[in-house]
Scaffold this motif. Structure first.
Motif, short mmCIF file in Angstrom:
data_model
loop_
_atom_site.label_atom_id
_atom_site.label_comp_id
_atom_site.label_asym_id
_atom_site.label_seq_id
_atom_site.Cartn_x
_atom_site.Cartn_y
_atom_site.Cartn_z
N SER A 195 0.83 -1.20 0.00
CA SER A 195 0.00 0.00 0.00
C SER A 195 0.87 1.25 0.00
CB SER A 195 -0.91 0.02 1.23
OG SER A 195 -0.15 0.23 2.40
N TYR A 196 0.26 2.35 -0.41
CA TYR A 196 0.95 3.64 -0.35
C TYR A 196 1.43 3.89 1.08
CZ TYR A 196 -1.27 4.64 -4.84
OH TYR A 196 -1.66 4.59 -6.16
N GLY A 197 0.59 3.53 2.05
CA GLY A 197 0.94 3.74 3.45
C GLY A 197 2.10 2.87 3.90
N ALA A 198 2.18 1.64 3.42
CA ALA A 198 3.29 0.76 3.78
C ALA A 198 4.59 1.28 3.20
CB ALA A 198 3.02 -0.66 3.29
N ALA A 227 5.17 4.36 2.42
CA ALA A 227 5.43 5.61 3.15
C ALA A 227 6.08 5.33 4.50
CB ALA A 227 4.13 6.38 3.33
N ALA A 228 5.57 4.34 5.22
CA ALA A 228 6.12 4.02 6.53
C ALA A 228 7.58 3.58 6.43
CB ALA A 228 5.28 2.93 7.20
N GLY A 259 4.80 10.54 4.03
CA GLY A 259 3.37 10.28 4.04
C GLY A 259 2.89 9.56 2.80
N PRO A 260 1.75 8.85 2.90
CA PRO A 260 1.21 8.12 1.76
C PRO A 260 0.90 9.01 0.55
CG PRO A 260 0.01 7.56 3.76
CD PRO A 260 0.96 8.66 4.10
N ARG A 261 0.45 10.22 0.80
CA ARG A 261 0.16 11.13 -0.33
C ARG A 261 1.43 11.51 -1.08
NH1 ARG A 261 -5.18 13.32 -0.35
NH2 ARG A 261 -6.28 12.70 1.52
N ASN A 296 -4.08 1.04 -2.63
CA ASN A 296 -4.45 1.63 -1.34
C ASN A 296 -4.47 0.51 -0.30
OD1 ASN A 296 -7.00 0.37 -1.41
ND2 ASN A 296 -8.05 2.21 -2.08
N ALA A 297 -4.79 0.83 0.93
CA ALA A 297 -4.72 -0.14 2.02
C ALA A 297 -5.74 -1.27 1.89
CB ALA A 297 -4.90 0.57 3.36
#
Length: 125
Positions: A26-29, A31-32, A37-39, A59-60
């Motif tokens: 995911s974008y969030g993974a 990013a982490a 950030g995911p954006r 996405n998530a």
């Protein structure tokens, strides 16, 4: 573009390159792992991921917006990623890359890069 921005972009692109075939992240993974950030990941992908396996970043929920799923389907079929019954993407829990392993590989892949938070980064560029 300043040196910090270029470095962040390079670090994100290297992470995306490491997501294995048949898996998604995911974008969030991403990013982490990269410390942003995911954006920001989405923005970087929009501008610089043309030659990368962009279809592996969702996405998530494992979904894509709009026409992206239609463009991703041939890649997913080739890699064995099934579209879930609602037709919006894949079951993230079934196809997510191992984030611990991805982070370890990313740390190795970015070991040659300076720390983007280093005070002297702009001076050395």
């Amino acid at each position: 573009m300043d040196a910090r921005r270029e470095l962040v972009i390079e670090r994100v692109l290297r992470c995306i390159e490491l997501v294995p075939a048949g898996r998604v992240a995911s974008y969030g993974a991403i990013a982490a792992i990269c410390g942003i950030g995911p954006r920001q990941v989405g923005s970087i992908m929009r501008h610089w991921s043309g030659d990368l396996a962009w279809w592996r970043i969702t996405n998530a929920s494992g979904d894509f917006p709009g026409d992206l799923l239609d463009r991703a389907r041939p890649h997913w079929e080739e890699e064995g990623i099934a579209v879930k019954p609602n037709g919006l993407g894949c079951r993230y829990a079934d196809y997510a890359a191992d984030m611990g392993e991805l982070e370890l590989q990313w740390r190795e892949a970015t070991a040659d890069l300076p720390d983007p938070d280093a005070d002297d980064l702009d001076a050395s560029a």
